[in-house]
Design a protein around this motif. Structure first.
Motif: not given
Length: 127
Positions: A25-27, A30, A34, A77-80, A104-106
């Motif tokens: 993830w990178s701004p 996005c 986000g 996907v907003t993080t990771g 995703d990371d989860e």
């Protein structure tokens, strides 16, 4: 693959049976809200899927090109980051079909892409 590398796609595993890559993830990648942009997710899936297709080329072929790609987005996907796992669904002499799952990371499924790649061959003796 310069485009994929420019996006930050990393390849972790590459075999004919399974190809795995990731995108953090990178701004810069996005939407205004986000979440990773769908185009970034599709580029990840297309790139990892293309490597899988390439590793399944029949004898005498030199490459592939995507002729169709369909993606279902299932969650933002907003993080990771995102992990892409591509597997061949069909390996033929003219077409290859690859399915790429995005997690995703989860380890939640965030998207799934099915792409059709045409097999490229050199031709000789054109009339």
């Amino acid at each position: 693959m310069p485009f994929a590398a420019g996006l930050g796609v990393e390849l972790h595993e590459a075999t004919a049976e399974r190809t795995v890559g990731a995108l953090a993830w990178s701004p810069d990648l996005c939407t205004a809200g986000g979440a990773l942009h769908g185009g970034a997710l599709m580029a990840l899936a297309d790139s990892v899927g293309a490597v899988c297709a390439y590793l399944n080329l029949p004898e005498g072929a030199f490459g592939t090109s995507t002729v169709e790609s369909k993606t279902n987005f299932l969650r933002a996907v907003t993080t990771g980051g995102v992990r892409a796992t591509a597997r061949p669904l069909h390996v033929g002499g003219t077409l290859l079909v690859v399915q790429t799952d995005l997690h995703d990371d989860e380890d939640r499924l965030v998207g799934q892409t099915t792409q059709t790649q045409i097999v490229l061959r050199r031709t000789t003796g054109r009339a």
